[in-house]
Scaffold this active site. Structure first.
Site, PDB file in Angstrom:
ATOM      1  N   HIS A  81       0.870  -1.167   0.000  1.00 35.94           N
ATOM      2  CA  HIS A  81       0.000   0.000   0.000  1.00 35.94           C
ATOM      3  C   HIS A  81       0.911   1.221   0.000  1.00 35.94           C
ATOM      4  CE1 HIS A  81      -3.241  -2.693   1.965  1.00 35.94           C
ATOM      5  NE2 HIS A  81      -3.474  -2.572   0.670  1.00 35.94           N
ATOM      6  N   GLU A  84       1.551   3.353   3.075  1.00 34.71           N
ATOM      7  CA  GLU A  84       2.099   2.673   4.250  1.00 34.71           C
ATOM      8  C   GLU A  84       3.604   2.606   4.049  1.00 34.71           C
ATOM      9  OE1 GLU A  84      -0.180  -0.903   4.817  1.00 34.71           O
ATOM     10  OE2 GLU A  84      -2.071   0.206   4.716  1.00 34.71           O
ATOM     11  N   GLU A 279       2.169  -5.554  10.407  1.00 30.46           N
ATOM     12  CA  GLU A 279       1.668  -4.190  10.561  1.00 30.46           C
ATOM     13  C   GLU A 279       2.583  -3.506  11.577  1.00 30.46           C
ATOM     14  OE1 GLU A 279      -0.808  -2.888   8.894  1.00 30.46           O
ATOM     15  OE2 GLU A 279      -1.900  -4.603   8.068  1.00 30.46           O
TER      16      GLU A 279
END
Length: 436
Positions: A81, A84, A279
């Site tokens: 992404h 990100e 993450e």
């Protein structure tokens, strides 16, 4: 010879400061690394983005340009992404750390001796170039230039995914489908947790706790826990603004939220590669003054996770003339994968398993099967998986790959099973292929 003269003989990487590096700077850094460390690095592109930017990968190892028998292949993918952004910077600093530590740090030297490591800092360079540092939850730049979410863009094994496969996704699929990768992780932002497959599921895989389990759930929990426990804060169950709570800093993907067409599920089902999603930041695009803190948080975890590629067992399937046999199914009894895990053209197989006792099945479809009981130690501790070779008493080779279902699997509709039974004096081995 003076100290200055000695320093001039050492290969150097130009100062990689703790800030965000745009595409041209990223390319320049990777090219400089390859130039200064040609013996252990190889820079290549797996394709181009919608806007024509290269999808660069730097491979590190003693044989960086090609696969070497017995050396497992690992990959990190960042910036899927585009907004990100922290993952791409962490991977650049990881590259710098690895090349500069080789021959100086014995652990890193041994890791490079026994592993071929592929690092893609940015899978979505177009999205990154469009993104900006604004609010933590800003989605500007998240998608590729065609406004598609790349982590919803892969074929799904539970439900039909009608997404048009994007150039970036297609390039990564082709890369995965080389069949050389054993373990990988992809770096994201927006939470602080290590997430593992499945991201999707149905009544066959989902347990009473809402977890969609693979047959290797124990291994995936270990992999996610390895990263979380070696991260400075992830295992402390930090809660971001979205108020999600993750026990011990890990989660099953489906249990968190459902994703159709995720890259980690595609890796596991069709690529024979265990992949998890990391993450790494509550904010999608953290400010530059935080980058060094993120590197300090993740440095040990990034290295310890790579070591896990040496869990389990590896080996080859050969005939009596010591010639490799490709497309032989090699799996653990009781752990049949959706797409059977098969040997490559060199007859190699790699199976990630926790320490314990297992029965290995090696099956040459239509011909014969062999079994072997193995007691597996923790190979990650010594950076060397347990080795076992199967020797078939015939020269036949499987020229065609084992059929792998292309349609959605685990459907709620009635399944059709094709059962092939192999009879041998020692045992009966049943191999079930699932077609929907």
């Amino acid at each position: 010879m003076g100290i200055l003269s000695l320093l001039l003989l050492l290969p150097l990487v130009s100062s990689l400061d703790f800030r965000y590096h745009h595409t041209k700077e990223l390319e320049a850094f990777l090219k400089e690394v390859q130039k200064n460390y040609p013996a252990i690095t190889h820079l290549y592109s797996i394709g181009k983005s919608v806007q024509g930017r290269d999808l660069w990968v730097l491979a590190l190892g003693r044989s960086p340009t090609q696969h070497k028998i017995g050396i497992p292949e690992f990959k990190y993918v960042g910036n899927m992404h585009g907004n990100e952004a922290i993952g791409r910077e962490l991977l650049l600093h990881l590259i710098k750390y690895l090349v500069e530590s080789d021959q100086h740090d014995p652990v890193i030297t041994k890791l490079i001796n026994h592993t071929r490591i592929h690092i893609m800092p940015s899978m979505n360079p177009d999205g990154f170039e469009a993104s900006v540092m604004l609010q933590c939850a800003s989605t500007i730049g998240r998608y590729n230039a065609n406004r598609k979410d790349l982590n919803r863009n892969f074929p799904d094994h539970f439900t039909t995914n009608n997404q048009i496969i994007q150039p970036e996704s297609k390039a990564v699929m082709n890369w995965i489908n080389t069949g050389m990768f054993v373990l990988s992780a992809n770096l994201h932002g927006g939470a602080l947790v290590a997430s593992y497959p499945f991201d999707n599921g149905n009544r066959v895989t989902i347990d009473a706790n809402g977890v969609s389990k693979t047959v290797d759930d124990d291994v995936f929990v270990h992999l996610a826990s390895t990263y979380a426990n070696n991260h400075r804060t992830m295992h402390k169950e930090i809660v971001c603004d979205d108020m999600n709570y993750f026990k011990d800093g890990i989660t099953n993907g489906y249990h968190w939220y459902i994703v159709k067409g995720s890259m980690q599920d595609y890796n596991y089902v069709w690529g024979q590669c265990f992949d998890i999603t990391l993450e790494l930041s509550c904010c999608h695009y953290p400010s530059e003054d935080k980058i060094q803190d993120f590197w300090d948080d993740n440095k040990i975890a990034l290295i310890e996770y790579i070591k896990q590629i040496h869990l389990g067992v590896k080996g080859r399937v050969l005939d009596q003339k010591n010639k490799p046999i490709a497309n032989v199914i090699v799996e653990v009894q009781g752990r049949m994968h959706i797409c059977p895990y098969v040997t490559n053209k060199n007859g190699e197989y790699y199976l990630l398993l926790l320490p314990g006792v297992y029965i290995l099945n090696a099956t040459l479809p239509g011909f014969m099967s062999l079994q072997q009981k193995v007691v597996l130690p923790n190979g990650a501790e010594k950076l060397s998986a347990y080795e076992y070779d199967f020797i078939f008493s015939m020269g036949s080779t499987s020229k065609k790959p084992v059929p792998c279902p292309l349609k959605p699997l685990y459907s709620n509709s009635v399944s059709t099973f094709t059962v092939t039974v192999f009879y041998f004096p020692i045992f009966v081995y049943i191999c079930i292929y699932i077609y929907i």
